[in-house]
Design an enzyme around this catalytic site. Structure first.
Site, short mmCIF file in Angstrom:
data_model
loop_
_atom_site.label_atom_id
_atom_site.label_comp_id
_atom_site.label_asym_id
_atom_site.label_seq_id
_atom_site.Cartn_x
_atom_site.Cartn_y
_atom_site.Cartn_z
N ASN A 7 3.65 47.31 -31.49
CA ASN A 7 3.80 48.76 -31.39
C ASN A 7 2.69 49.40 -32.22
O ASN A 7 2.61 49.18 -33.43
CB ASN A 7 5.20 49.11 -31.90
CG ASN A 7 5.50 50.59 -31.89
OD1 ASN A 7 4.99 51.33 -32.72
ND2 ASN A 7 6.33 51.02 -30.97
N CYS A 23 6.66 58.71 -32.61
CA CYS A 23 7.34 58.58 -33.90
C CYS A 23 7.58 59.97 -34.49
O CYS A 23 6.64 60.71 -34.74
CB CYS A 23 6.50 57.75 -34.89
SG CYS A 23 7.32 57.66 -36.50
N ASN A 75 16.96 57.94 -39.25
CA ASN A 75 16.02 57.26 -40.14
C ASN A 75 14.77 58.09 -40.29
O ASN A 75 14.42 58.89 -39.42
CB ASN A 75 15.68 55.85 -39.64
CG ASN A 75 14.50 55.84 -38.71
OD1 ASN A 75 13.35 55.89 -39.15
ND2 ASN A 75 14.75 55.80 -37.42
N ALA A 76 14.12 57.89 -41.43
CA ALA A 76 12.85 58.57 -41.70
C ALA A 76 11.95 57.59 -42.44
O ALA A 76 11.44 57.87 -43.51
CB ALA A 76 13.10 59.81 -42.53
N SER A 123 11.18 47.97 -31.38
CA SER A 123 10.31 48.11 -32.54
C SER A 123 11.04 48.84 -33.67
O SER A 123 11.74 49.82 -33.44
CB SER A 123 9.07 48.90 -32.13
OG SER A 123 8.21 49.03 -33.24
N THR A 169 13.50 57.90 -30.92
CA THR A 169 14.65 58.61 -31.51
C THR A 169 14.57 60.12 -31.29
O THR A 169 13.50 60.69 -31.08
CB THR A 169 14.72 58.35 -33.02
OG1 THR A 169 13.47 58.70 -33.60
CG2 THR A 169 15.03 56.90 -33.31
N GLY A 226 18.08 53.13 -26.05
CA GLY A 226 18.73 54.30 -26.62
C GLY A 226 20.22 54.05 -26.74
O GLY A 226 20.97 54.32 -25.82
N LYS A 229 7.27 45.62 -35.27
CA LYS A 229 7.29 46.82 -36.12
C LYS A 229 6.02 47.66 -35.93
O LYS A 229 4.92 47.11 -35.85
CB LYS A 229 7.41 46.36 -37.58
CG LYS A 229 7.23 47.44 -38.63
CD LYS A 229 8.34 48.47 -38.61
CE LYS A 229 8.03 49.63 -39.54
NZ LYS A 229 8.84 50.82 -39.22
#
Lengths: 258, 303
Positions: free
Chosen positions: B99, B130, B69-70, B21, B193, B243, B45
């Site tokens: 997701n 997240c 990423n943010a 995702s 992450t 990962g 997504k």
């Protein structure tokens, strides 16, 4: 049928245009799809462990007979620096073609092309592809000094060339956006196209808005994927956040919140 | 011919290689590059009940062997998905798992109820991990009571395959895995992450608009692999591993550690075709090791 590709190209030319700009020409393993001015390729940088992501470059020229494309690589950081060291004969992995192109001018248009720094490449490509007589195409290039200018004399057959340099060593002295064309006869143009540093494009956009001339700019926000899935390169627009890589990189300035 | 099929609860995957995702859009973006029926599935997504603009630019920073990423769950909301995207992807001959994300338990429930109506989507990945949103997200996934509560409430309204996506930003990921298993999760996927940070020394500014972001890519692989191995040994439900998977060898390592299915994520940004190469590599490995099926590979680490 795929519309976008990933393939290993072979480097057929890597030539210094000046101290910081290199022309890299690569040959595709299979027939190239149509690639238009403003579109870009995402290039893998070899043998650099601290460079993880690909680097996007505007396409400068396409030769469908030779099955080659070229790009102008300006050394900006480690990734682009490493790329300019690549040897002829080496393999280079490209994801291509990416992004949307500039809108082609109509046959009655009089167009102004503004290129700064590495933004010169798509402007020259557009001048060549526009199909307009030279009297309808003005191209202004800006750089810090005459040494930083890429020699584009070959393009004199596609556009009337004008120069600006910050130290006055080539063409008018000052930023490209201070060139007399912006202060004297901007309304004579029906379309303005710009590619270069963010500040330059914002200044061009302001001139265009004031003169009420149609204007497109090509953005280069930081991106991870280049094909619209990571959502990192977003630009806030009047239609919400858009991906520079797939909704752009070319935007009509009226869509932007500039 | 080796058998690449693998089952996670009621979800049948034609092969164990899926796209993570946030790295494959809503699958249709990837069809510019390849036939979607070639991969095991797509984890679509992250979607929320209502439109989310996500975080401000810049949202990405490259790091050695990875990236931060943010993005902050930018998406147009579930109703937009159902009306505009779902009809375009409904005929893809592969697993599509959505997701789902919420700021509150009520959001998760309302969203799940809407997804439950979609016949093509036979599973959800409950994202309680997240790291880039202010409310909800990871907050649910970093303590056992809140992870249990969201899982339990979603389980009540969803009878298809419920996969819970775990955060690695915890003291003990096995505790969280066991907690959600206890509330009826059908599988767990890990890891999301790692919370990280990058600074531009010359300007003395953070590289991300949100200051911190989620680290992914090969930089996190050894930690992710360790967590997948620990969780696979701690729960009875299937584990979906991810990962920093960049190639077939990485994917095989995750399966040896106990992952039934793997998700390829950040590697897709570098090479949109990487999943296809991984499928070929896994097939070749199974043949070379005289295994008849993927099932023989899963959890077959030799100690």
């Amino acid at each position: 049928m795929p519309k976008k590709f990933v393939a290993e190209f072979v480097v057929v030319e890597n030539r210094a245009l000046n101290a910081t700009n290199f022309l890299i020409k690569v040959k595709a393993p299979t027939l190239l799809p149509e690639i238009k001015p403003g579109q870009f390729v995402n290039v893998e940088i070899h043998e650099a462990t601290d460079i993880f992501l690909r680097r996007p470059f505007s396409v400068f020229e396409v030769d469908y007979e030779d099955n080659t494309l070229s790009m102008i690589v300006k050394i900006l950081g480690k990734g682009s620096g490493k790329l300019t060291e690549i040897k002829v004969g080496s393999k280079l992995s490209l994801v291509y073609p990416l992004g949307k192109s500039f809108t082609y001018p109509d046959k009655d248009d009089k167009i102004l092309l503004v290129g700064g720094g590495s933004g010169v490449a798509p402007m020259l490509f557009l001048a060549k592809e526009s199909g307009l007589p030279i009297s309808q195409v003005d191209l202004i290039l800006g750089a810090r000094t005459s040494q930083d200018h890429v020699n584009v004399e070959d393009y004199a057959k596609y556009a009337s060339l004008h120069y600006a340099s910050e130290d006055g060593s080539l063409g008018e002295k000052g930023f490209v956006t201070q060139h007399s064309v912006f202060t004297t006869n901007l309304k004579n143009y029906t379309k303005i196209y710009a590619c270069g540093p963010d500040g330059m494009m914002r200044a061009v956009a302001k001139h265009a808005k004031d003169a009420e001339v149609y204007c497109e700019v090509s953005l280069e926000n930081l991106m991870a994927c280049g094909f619209g899935v990571c959502l990192c390169c977003i630009e806030p627009t009047k239609n919400g956040n858009q991906c520079v890589c797939t909704d752009g990189p070319v935007f009509n300035i009226n869509e932007l919140k500039w | 011919m080796v058998d690449l099929k693998v089952k996670v609860h009621n979800l049948e995957f034609k092969n164990p290689i899926t796209l993570a995702s946030g790295t494959c859009g809503f699958a249709r973006e990837m069809t510019d590059f390849f036939d979607p029926s070639l991969v095991g599935g797509f984890f679509l997504k992250g979607t929320t009940l209502k439109n989310r603009d996500g975080n401000a630019y810049p949202r990405m920073a490259e790091t050695p062997s990875g990236m931060l990423n943010a993005v902050g769950l930018q998406n147009k909301g579930i109703d937009y998905f159902i009306e505009n995207i779902y009809p375009e992807i409904i005929d893809y001959d592969t697993q599509l798992i959505i997701n789902v994300n919420g700021s509150t338990v009520e959001d998760y429930i309302a969203l799940t109820e809407k997804v439950n109506e979609l016949d093509k989507i036979q599973g959800i990945e409950l994202n309680i991990s997240c790291p880039n949103v202010k409310e909800g997200g990871m907050a649910f996934g970093v303590s056992c009571p809140s992870a249990e509560m969201v899982t339990r409430e979603v389980r009540k309204v969803y009878d298809k395959t419920l996969i819970v996506k775990l955060s690695p930003n915890v003291t003990s990921i096995t505790d969280i895995a066991q907690a959600v298993e206890g509330q009826g999760a059908d599988a767990v996927s890990l890891v999301n992450t790692f919370l990280g940070m990058a600074i531009e020394a010359e300007t003395r500014k953070p590289k991300l608009s949100t200051i911190t972001g989620g680290l992914s890519g090969p930089a996190i692989k050894p930690i992710a692999l360790r967590m997948v191995w620990q969780v696979a040994n701690a729960v009875k439900i299937p584990v979906i591993g991810m990962g920093g998977i960049m190639n077939a060898a990485d994917a095989i390592e995750f399966m040896l550690a106990g992952a039934s299915v793997v998700q390829v994520g950040t590697a897709v940004f570098k090479d949109p075709l990487v999943a296809l190469q991984i499928i070929d590599g896994v097939k070749e490995y199974l043949e070379r090791h005289n295994m008849n099926s993927v099932e023989e590979l899963i959890g077959s680490l030799q100690l």
